[in-house]
Enzyme design. Sequence first.
Site, PDB file in Angstrom:
ATOM      1  N   ASP A   1      -8.715  -6.280  -1.853  1.00  0.00           N
ATOM      2  CA  ASP A   1      -7.452  -5.978  -1.583  1.00  0.00           C
ATOM      3  C   ASP A   1      -6.380  -6.561  -2.415  1.00  0.00           C
ATOM      4  O   ASP A   1      -5.234  -7.123  -2.143  1.00  0.00           O
ATOM      5  CB  ASP A   1      -6.942  -6.638   0.069  1.00  0.00           C
ATOM      6  CG  ASP A   1      -7.311  -8.304  -0.097  1.00  0.00           C
ATOM      7  OD1 ASP A   1      -7.789  -8.738  -0.830  1.00  0.00           O
ATOM      8  OD2 ASP A   1      -6.684  -9.037   0.966  1.00  0.00           O
ATOM      9  N   GLU A   2      -6.782  -7.034  -3.673  1.00  0.00           N
ATOM     10  CA  GLU A   2      -5.634  -7.648  -4.618  1.00  0.00           C
ATOM     11  C   GLU A   2      -6.268  -7.134  -5.889  1.00  0.00           C
ATOM     12  O   GLU A   2      -7.412  -6.977  -6.395  1.00  0.00           O
ATOM     13  CB  GLU A   2      -5.696  -9.233  -4.471  1.00  0.00           C
ATOM     14  CG  GLU A   2      -6.780  -9.932  -4.796  1.00  0.00           C
ATOM     15  CD  GLU A   2      -6.525 -11.490  -4.601  1.00  0.00           C
ATOM     16  OE1 GLU A   2      -5.556 -12.048  -5.161  1.00  0.00           O
ATOM     17  OE2 GLU A   2      -7.439 -12.133  -4.015  1.00  0.00           O
TER      18      GLU A   2
ATOM     19  N   ASP B   1      -1.023  -8.219  -3.969  1.00  0.00           N
ATOM     20  CA  ASP B   1      -1.646  -8.645  -2.903  1.00  0.00           C
ATOM     21  C   ASP B   1      -1.716  -8.111  -1.625  1.00  0.00           C
ATOM     22  O   ASP B   1      -0.453  -8.502  -1.051  1.00  0.00           O
ATOM     23  CB  ASP B   1      -1.657 -10.035  -2.795  1.00  0.00           C
ATOM     24  CG  ASP B   1      -2.954 -10.968  -2.260  1.00  0.00           C
ATOM     25  OD1 ASP B   1      -3.687 -10.180  -1.495  1.00  0.00           O
ATOM     26  OD2 ASP B   1      -2.792 -12.026  -2.068  1.00  0.00           O
TER      27      ASP B   1
END
Length: 418
Positions: A107-108, A13
Amino acid sequence: MARWRACAVMHVDMDMFYVGVELLASPHLRGRPVVVAAAGNRSVVLSASYEARAYGVRSGMPLARARAMCPRAVLLEPHRGAYDAYSRRVMEMFWEITDRVEQISVDEAFLDVGGAVRRLGPPVRIARRLRARVQGELGLTASVGIGVNKTVAKIASTRSKPDGLLLVQPEDTVAFLAELPVSALWGVGARTAEALVGAGLRTVGDLAAAPLPQLTRLVGQAAGLHLHELAHGRDPRPVVPVREEKSVGAEETFPEDVTDGQVLHDTLLRLSHRTASRLRRQGLRSRRVGLKLRYADFTTISRSRTLAHPFTSAHDLLEHGAGLLAEIGDRPQAVRLIGIRAERLEHATDALQLSLDGREEEWSAAEEAMDRVHARFGADRLGPARLLPSAPRDRAGNSEPVDSRVRGAKPPPDGLSW
């Protein structure tokens, strides 16, 4: 080696991703409270730095409230193109490690690195190298959790933030979970947490000790069994490789609630061009159009339409988006937000069956030419005539000739969109 493969699920993350990307261009703001959001009190916070979060600022919060909580915060306008570019680079790093990457947001992602252990070493070593590479090549930081399954890895990455790494060994899994609040488990929302806490089940350890019949009485058969398994560290969900985007879209929150249908149509036109440009840039086509409408009282409705032929043009996106808007009929109140999405995506390299009139070829070719103009001269040099500033009028109300300088003027600034 077998032991490492039993604990080889990673959740990566990125830390305050949008803020992190913006700070690459504004390094002098590091260490200060920063909020990423479009200007205007009707906007919401896209992301906040940890310094701003210390004041209670959170993503999704109305910008006006964030300003009241942290008046010293520096407001930065979002740059979607930059976020997409950095996201692609981060994900490519993941795919170089393993072919089992499940991207769950920009974003993860989850990574199953069991098959990479022989080549790259234990999961902790893989995670350290990955974090070092992300920071060294991109200037961003990532937090990583490692565990026996996705639930444990996800919670571990959250507990390691910011810029941390946490490994939960298989034999420590139940003890690690036991101290957490019940809300930490996947699937436990506010109502479920309230029901559990009301019954005296405040921690995951309490859930693990509770008889299954008690859980099912509180939250139902399926949810009770689900929570019982998670509380004992069991999550059978595999890491499912996903690297294609499921949809591409844009939305805009108006500075003031809108009742004018023409304003809604013009906004859809602008958002359609932005979305179609992203489709073409990523080499994708769409087979379904989705419309989102949010009224002044925050009531949100959505509509979608599946098309017979895939498309990449803003013309087609707008045509069907406007059709969905018309199908809604009379609006009971003013509109706060409108958005459009291209869904059911496929690669543009796949075989395409054209319609008999070939209209999608013509529109796509025209807009691809516009993409080339934008790439060379900027996005403000060419666009739909309707989005140009209105021509001045004489005393009789007739339009005066438009000066050539007006034709090169920038379109109205966009509001909140992502």
